[in-house]
Design a protein around this motif. Structure first.
Motif, mmCIF file in Angstrom:
data_model
loop_
_atom_site.group_PDB
_atom_site.id
_atom_site.type_symbol
_atom_site.label_atom_id
_atom_site.label_comp_id
_atom_site.label_asym_id
_atom_site.label_seq_id
_atom_site.Cartn_x
_atom_site.Cartn_y
_atom_site.Cartn_z
ATOM 1 N N GLU A 94 0.838 -1.194 0.000
ATOM 2 C CA GLU A 94 0.000 0.000 0.000
ATOM 3 C C GLU A 94 0.879 1.252 0.000
ATOM 4 O O GLU A 94 1.966 1.273 0.583
ATOM 5 C CB GLU A 94 -0.910 0.013 1.234
ATOM 6 C CG GLU A 94 -1.929 1.154 1.228
ATOM 7 C CD GLU A 94 -2.863 1.096 2.435
ATOM 8 O OE1 GLU A 94 -3.907 1.761 2.396
ATOM 9 O OE2 GLU A 94 -2.532 0.399 3.407
ATOM 10 N N LYS A 95 0.377 2.293 -0.659
ATOM 11 C CA LYS A 95 1.042 3.594 -0.679
ATOM 12 C C LYS A 95 0.093 4.626 -0.094
ATOM 13 O O LYS A 95 -1.069 4.695 -0.473
ATOM 14 C CB LYS A 95 1.427 3.980 -2.111
ATOM 15 C CG LYS A 95 2.027 5.371 -2.241
ATOM 16 C CD LYS A 95 2.365 5.694 -3.691
ATOM 17 C CE LYS A 95 2.912 7.110 -3.823
ATOM 18 N NZ LYS A 95 3.243 7.453 -5.225
ATOM 19 N N LYS A 96 0.602 5.428 0.848
ATOM 20 C CA LYS A 96 -0.238 6.436 1.487
ATOM 21 C C LYS A 96 0.530 7.735 1.670
ATOM 22 O O LYS A 96 1.739 7.742 1.915
ATOM 23 C CB LYS A 96 -0.714 5.964 2.865
ATOM 24 C CG LYS A 96 -1.981 5.134 2.848
ATOM 25 C CD LYS A 96 -2.514 4.916 4.263
ATOM 26 C CE LYS A 96 -3.815 4.129 4.216
ATOM 27 N NZ LYS A 96 -4.366 3.927 5.600
ATOM 28 N N VAL A 97 -0.205 8.839 1.572
ATOM 29 C CA VAL A 97 0.321 10.154 1.928
ATOM 30 C C VAL A 97 -0.480 10.646 3.127
ATOM 31 O O VAL A 97 -1.694 10.840 3.030
ATOM 32 C CB VAL A 97 0.210 11.151 0.760
ATOM 33 C CG1 VAL A 97 0.720 12.521 1.202
ATOM 34 C CG2 VAL A 97 1.013 10.650 -0.441
ATOM 35 N N LEU A 98 0.180 10.805 4.256
ATOM 36 C CA LEU A 98 -0.476 11.185 5.506
ATOM 37 C C LEU A 98 -0.016 12.565 5.932
ATOM 38 O O LEU A 98 1.138 12.952 5.705
ATOM 39 C CB LEU A 98 -0.134 10.168 6.605
ATOM 40 C CG LEU A 98 -0.439 8.697 6.285
ATOM 41 C CD1 LEU A 98 0.152 7.798 7.349
ATOM 42 C CD2 LEU A 98 -1.945 8.486 6.172
ATOM 43 N N THR A 99 -0.909 13.303 6.562
ATOM 44 C CA THR A 99 -0.580 14.621 7.091
ATOM 45 C C THR A 99 -0.865 14.641 8.585
ATOM 46 O O THR A 99 -1.926 14.222 9.024
ATOM 47 C CB THR A 99 -1.406 15.730 6.402
ATOM 48 O OG1 THR A 99 -1.100 15.729 5.001
ATOM 49 C CG2 THR A 99 -1.060 17.092 6.979
ATOM 50 N N LYS A 100 0.104 15.127 9.335
ATOM 51 C CA LYS A 100 -0.047 15.213 10.786
ATOM 52 C C LYS A 100 0.308 16.620 11.241
ATOM 53 O O LYS A 100 1.344 17.164 10.855
ATOM 54 C CB LYS A 100 0.871 14.200 11.485
ATOM 55 C CG LYS A 100 0.526 13.990 12.943
ATOM 56 C CD LYS A 100 -0.786 13.239 13.091
ATOM 57 C CE LYS A 100 -1.106 12.937 14.534
ATOM 58 N NZ LYS A 100 -2.385 12.230 14.685
#
Length: 353
Positions: free
Chosen positions: A243-249
């Protein structure tokens, strides 16, 4: 005893009771005498300095002391001059108040800081001299907050780091992590927006986690004493295999955090954002990006940043593409939250350093 009391006090100029470069401090020296008293001199002193000292033990009866001093200003002003032929001044019985006014030098120097290993002190002092007697001294510390250095290299530039991880035991495949932040400098009480891109070409779940921590470094005689303290932890959702994800925190910066200290050669207070991937039964890949905490902005600084745009969205005219930026490195050596930090982390936290 002719000198009943001897003290010095000053007036606040803002609600935080702080001072900065070029501010003027006004106050008074108060002297109470029980009878007519002769005084040789009364001197006001404004002083700013840093001192570091620690002990290292090499056995039951062997140890070494490391120490260093740094002075920023030492300004003296005579307050009471002689008024009689024998070179003394005569004070009548009662309470005497001597006003003073002191301008803090308008030059680069570090903010007030206190720790068990070292401290940066800004203080006002009065010295009273009498014939055939020990000099009497009284002092009052004031909180100095250095002006923000808005020309610090990379302050408003995006920060970037990347990390690859290969799994061979208890799993297989590779994991890639890219981390971006908008800049290096943030105001107290602001927030850091971190964007993490994860490509999980492995057989294991990975969970990104975030740690905001501080580094307190003390330098003396070619040695360094280092303390690290976690400020807060955050975590994000897991990324499944293939899986590929772009997360923002969004990482909040506590308002009570003291500003970074980067302009002292023997004491440094630095901050880092550590982003790592929690992988069971494997070492965790991590990326550390520098964070500079700025003090309260003056009116002039706010106008210079932007009159229509909040600091969090202030644009940088020399922004480089994230992909072209190298991994940031630690800068070389040169009271609230930080005052309480006085112990190192155990070995399992050594990766924070």
């Amino acid at each position: 005893m002719t000198i009943e009391s001897f003290s010095i006090e000053y007036d606040a100029i803002n609600s935080r009771n702080t001072f900065t470069n070029g501010d003027t401090i006004s106050g008074r020296i108060i002297l109470q005498v029980s009878m007519e008293t002769k005084i040789q001199s009364l001197i006001f002193v404004g002083k700013g300095k840093a001192r570091v000292v620690w002990h290292e033990y090499y056995g039951q009866h062997q140890h070494r002391v490391y120490w260093a001093n740094e002075k920023y200003y030492d300004v003296k002003q005579p307050i009471l001059r002689e008024t009689s032929q024998d070179g003394t001044a005569v004070l009548s019985k009662g309470r005497h108040v001597f006003p003073f006014s002191f301008k803090i030098p308008d030059r680069k120097m570090p903010s007030t800081f206190k720790h068990s290993t070292g401290r940066i002190v800004h203080k006002l002092r009065a010295e009273l001299k009498q014939s055939m007697k020990l000099t009497k001294k009284t002092k009052a510390h004031f909180t100095f907050v250095s002006k923000n250095d808005m020309e610090y290299p990379g302050l408003m530039e995006p920060q970037y780091g990347c990390k690859d991880k290969s799994l061979s035991f208890f799993g297989s495949g590779t994991i890639t992590m890219d981390v971006h932040t908008k800049r290096m400098g943030y105001k107290q009480g602001g927030s850091v927006k971190a964007t993490v891109e994860i490509v999980n070409n492995s057989s294991r779940d990975v969970k990104p986690k975030f740690i905001l921590y501080e580094k307190q470094s003390f330098f003396a005689q070619g040695h360094r004493k280092l303390y690290t303290t976690e400020i807060l932890k955050e975590k994000s959702e897991a990324v499944a295999p293939a899986e590929k994800k772009v997360l923002t925190k969004v990482i909040p910066i506590p308002r009570e955090l003291p500003p970074s200290i980067l302009n002292c050669s023997i004491i440094k207070l630095e901050y880092r954002l550590k982003v790592y991937l929690d992988i069971k039964c494997a070492s965790d890949p991590h990326i550390k990006l520098p964070i500079i905490i700025l003090s309260h902005f003056s009116e002039a600084q706010m106008q210079s940043l932007s009159t229509n745009t909040a600091f969090e969205d202030f644009p940088n005219p020399s922004t480089q593409a994230w992909n072209n930026m190298p991994q940031p490195l630690d800068p070389p050596p040169s009271y609230s939250y930080a005052m309480a930090s006085s112990s190192t982390y155990p070995d399992k936290h050594s990766s924070l350093m």
